[in-house]
Design a protein around this motif. Structure first.
Motif, mmCIF file in Angstrom:
data_model
loop_
_atom_site.group_PDB
_atom_site.id
_atom_site.type_symbol
_atom_site.label_atom_id
_atom_site.label_comp_id
_atom_site.label_asym_id
_atom_site.label_seq_id
_atom_site.Cartn_x
_atom_site.Cartn_y
_atom_site.Cartn_z
ATOM 1 N N SER A 80 0.824 -1.205 0.000
ATOM 2 C CA SER A 80 0.000 0.000 0.000
ATOM 3 C C SER A 80 0.860 1.258 0.000
ATOM 4 O O SER A 80 2.024 1.237 0.406
ATOM 5 C CB SER A 80 -0.900 0.004 1.240
ATOM 6 O OG SER A 80 -1.560 1.240 1.375
ATOM 7 N N PHE A 82 -0.071 3.573 1.932
ATOM 8 C CA PHE A 82 -0.329 4.013 3.297
ATOM 9 C C PHE A 82 0.411 3.106 4.271
ATOM 10 O O PHE A 82 0.762 1.977 3.941
ATOM 11 C CB PHE A 82 -1.836 3.965 3.612
ATOM 12 C CG PHE A 82 -2.697 4.687 2.627
ATOM 13 C CD1 PHE A 82 -2.370 5.966 2.186
ATOM 14 C CD2 PHE A 82 -3.840 4.105 2.127
ATOM 15 C CE1 PHE A 82 -3.174 6.634 1.272
ATOM 16 C CE2 PHE A 82 -4.648 4.762 1.208
ATOM 17 C CZ PHE A 82 -4.319 6.029 0.780
ATOM 18 N N ILE A 84 -0.037 0.774 6.701
ATOM 19 C CA ILE A 84 -1.087 -0.097 7.235
ATOM 20 C C ILE A 84 -0.508 -1.468 7.575
ATOM 21 O O ILE A 84 0.595 -1.805 7.152
ATOM 22 C CB ILE A 84 -2.265 -0.240 6.235
ATOM 23 C CG1 ILE A 84 -1.804 -0.812 4.894
ATOM 24 C CG2 ILE A 84 -2.949 1.116 6.034
ATOM 25 C CD1 ILE A 84 -2.925 -1.072 3.895
ATOM 26 N N GLU A 88 -4.612 -5.399 6.420
ATOM 27 C CA GLU A 88 -5.372 -4.270 5.881
ATOM 28 C C GLU A 88 -4.957 -4.063 4.428
ATOM 29 O O GLU A 88 -3.893 -4.529 4.007
ATOM 30 C CB GLU A 88 -5.091 -2.996 6.686
ATOM 31 C CG GLU A 88 -5.520 -3.083 8.138
ATOM 32 C CD GLU A 88 -5.171 -1.834 8.927
ATOM 33 O OE1 GLU A 88 -5.924 -1.517 9.846
ATOM 34 O OE2 GLU A 88 -4.149 -1.181 8.619
ATOM 35 N N GLU A 90 -5.284 -1.221 0.829
ATOM 36 C CA GLU A 90 -5.696 0.010 0.168
ATOM 37 C C GLU A 90 -6.478 -0.370 -1.084
ATOM 38 O O GLU A 90 -6.072 -1.268 -1.827
ATOM 39 C CB GLU A 90 -4.464 0.821 -0.218
ATOM 40 C CG GLU A 90 -4.757 2.061 -1.023
ATOM 41 C CD GLU A 90 -3.493 2.763 -1.506
ATOM 42 O OE1 GLU A 90 -3.643 3.692 -2.327
ATOM 43 O OE2 GLU A 90 -2.376 2.406 -1.089
ATOM 44 N N TRP A 126 -8.657 0.851 3.168
ATOM 45 C CA TRP A 126 -8.310 2.266 3.127
ATOM 46 C C TRP A 126 -8.420 2.760 1.693
ATOM 47 O O TRP A 126 -8.153 2.016 0.756
ATOM 48 C CB TRP A 126 -6.886 2.472 3.641
ATOM 49 C CG TRP A 126 -6.732 2.078 5.069
ATOM 50 C CD1 TRP A 126 -6.512 0.819 5.559
ATOM 51 C CD2 TRP A 126 -6.819 2.934 6.197
ATOM 52 N NE1 TRP A 126 -6.448 0.857 6.932
ATOM 53 C CE2 TRP A 126 -6.634 2.139 7.352
ATOM 54 C CE3 TRP A 126 -7.028 4.302 6.349
ATOM 55 C CZ2 TRP A 126 -6.661 2.667 8.629
ATOM 56 C CZ3 TRP A 126 -7.046 4.825 7.629
ATOM 57 C CH2 TRP A 126 -6.854 4.013 8.755
ATOM 58 N N CYS A 127 -8.775 4.017 1.532
ATOM 59 C CA CYS A 127 -8.889 4.645 0.213
ATOM 60 C C CYS A 127 -8.381 6.071 0.333
ATOM 61 O O CYS A 127 -8.601 6.710 1.358
ATOM 62 C CB CYS A 127 -10.348 4.716 -0.210
ATOM 63 S SG CYS A 127 -10.826 3.579 -1.474
ATOM 64 N N PHE A 145 -17.189 4.167 2.913
ATOM 65 C CA PHE A 145 -15.937 4.672 3.483
ATOM 66 C C PHE A 145 -16.209 5.984 4.217
ATOM 67 O O PHE A 145 -17.036 6.783 3.778
ATOM 68 C CB PHE A 145 -14.893 4.901 2.382
ATOM 69 C CG PHE A 145 -14.257 3.645 1.882
ATOM 70 C CD1 PHE A 145 -13.054 3.205 2.402
ATOM 71 C CD2 PHE A 145 -14.866 2.897 0.888
ATOM 72 C CE1 PHE A 145 -12.459 2.039 1.935
ATOM 73 C CE2 PHE A 145 -14.287 1.731 0.408
ATOM 74 C CZ PHE A 145 -13.082 1.300 0.933
ATOM 75 N N HIS A 148 -10.993 9.593 7.357
ATOM 76 C CA HIS A 148 -10.159 9.257 8.516
ATOM 77 C C HIS A 148 -9.203 10.400 8.846
ATOM 78 O O HIS A 148 -9.107 10.824 9.984
ATOM 79 C CB HIS A 148 -9.386 7.967 8.244
ATOM 80 C CG HIS A 148 -8.627 7.449 9.413
ATOM 81 N ND1 HIS A 148 -7.330 7.830 9.698
ATOM 82 C CD2 HIS A 148 -8.994 6.580 10.383
ATOM 83 C CE1 HIS A 148 -6.928 7.206 10.793
ATOM 84 N NE2 HIS A 148 -7.914 6.445 11.228
ATOM 85 N N ILE A 167 -7.810 10.685 3.239
ATOM 86 C CA ILE A 167 -7.762 9.248 3.466
ATOM 87 C C ILE A 167 -9.042 8.802 4.152
ATOM 88 O O ILE A 167 -9.452 9.378 5.161
ATOM 89 C CB ILE A 167 -6.548 8.858 4.345
ATOM 90 C CG1 ILE A 167 -5.262 9.561 3.892
ATOM 91 C CG2 ILE A 167 -6.400 7.348 4.419
ATOM 92 C CD1 ILE A 167 -4.769 9.199 2.531
ATOM 93 N N SER A 168 -9.682 7.779 3.583
ATOM 94 C CA SER A 168 -10.915 7.214 4.117
ATOM 95 C C SER A 168 -10.677 5.763 4.521
ATOM 96 O O SER A 168 -9.731 5.124 4.054
ATOM 97 C CB SER A 168 -12.020 7.262 3.059
ATOM 98 O OG SER A 168 -12.231 8.566 2.610
ATOM 99 N N CYS A 169 -11.573 5.242 5.359
ATOM 100 C CA CYS A 169 -11.413 3.878 5.856
ATOM 101 C C CYS A 169 -12.776 3.244 6.103
ATOM 102 O O CYS A 169 -13.764 3.945 6.363
ATOM 103 C CB CYS A 169 -10.606 3.916 7.157
ATOM 104 S SG CYS A 169 -10.280 2.290 7.876
#
Length: 183
Positions: A80, A82, A84, A88, A90, A126-127, A145, A148, A167-169
């Motif tokens: 990812s 991110f 993470i 998890e 992305e 995550w996005c 989502f 975050h 960033i969204s989750c």
């Protein structure tokens, strides 16, 4: 092979290069998602063999003709962009301009979410979306989502620039609640 009412999510093939180039050479697609415009069919073929060659990265194709029109994929753990954990992932996605506004990306993402949570044991997805990419924000929102955090002046190695990324989750538990609530 994951599929939806209108879509097939399948591995990329070298013979997808012309259709990939057709969609990814449009200046409205790549730069807003953080990657450069494709410059040739050969360039697209290279992307298929490298970036799109990872497990859990799928071509989005309409069931009607099986021609690649976009991409959806999971970048798990260290793959990812991110920071993470290994359980998890992305979610990455894009679709060609002629297919915007038809709800195809949310449809593909929802199937990918189901696959991630039910088959791969992913605990959270995550996005990200760059500032000013409202279409991407809306797609994430339609899939459940939630924002975050926001990262200012984040370096983007693909375009050698700095951007603001939101960033969204969604956790597996949140997804299950949504799924049970809409069943």
């Amino acid at each position: 092979m994951p599929s939806t009412e209108r879509l097939i999510l399948r591995p990329w093939h070298a013979d997808d290069a012309p259709s990939l180039f057709e969609q990814a050479s449009d200046e409205r697609v790549g730069p807003i998602a953080g990657w450069p415009v494709h410059t040739s069919v050969a360039h697209s073929r290279t992307i298929i063999g490298t970036v799109f060659g990872h497990p859990e990265v799928y071509a989005i194709a309409l069931k009607a003709d099986d021609i690649a029109i976009g991409m959806v994929g999971l970048l798990i753990g260290k793959d990812s962009n991110f920071d993470i954990t290994e359980d998890e992932a992305e979610v990455a996605y894009w679709i060609g301009v002629p297919f915007w506004g038809q709800g195809l990306i949310p449809e593909a993402i929802k199937e990918l979410m189901r696959h991630a949570f039910e088959n791969l044991g992913i605990s959270a997805l995550w996005c990200g979306y760059f500032a000013d990419n409202e279409k991407s924000f809306r797609a994430q929102e339609k899939c459940g989502f939630r924002h975050h955090h926001t990262e200012e002046n984040k370096f983007n190695k693909f375009l050698n620039d700095y951007r603001t990324e939101h960033i969204s989750c969604i956790t597996k538990e949140e997804w299950l609640t949504l799924e049970l609530g809409t069943s």
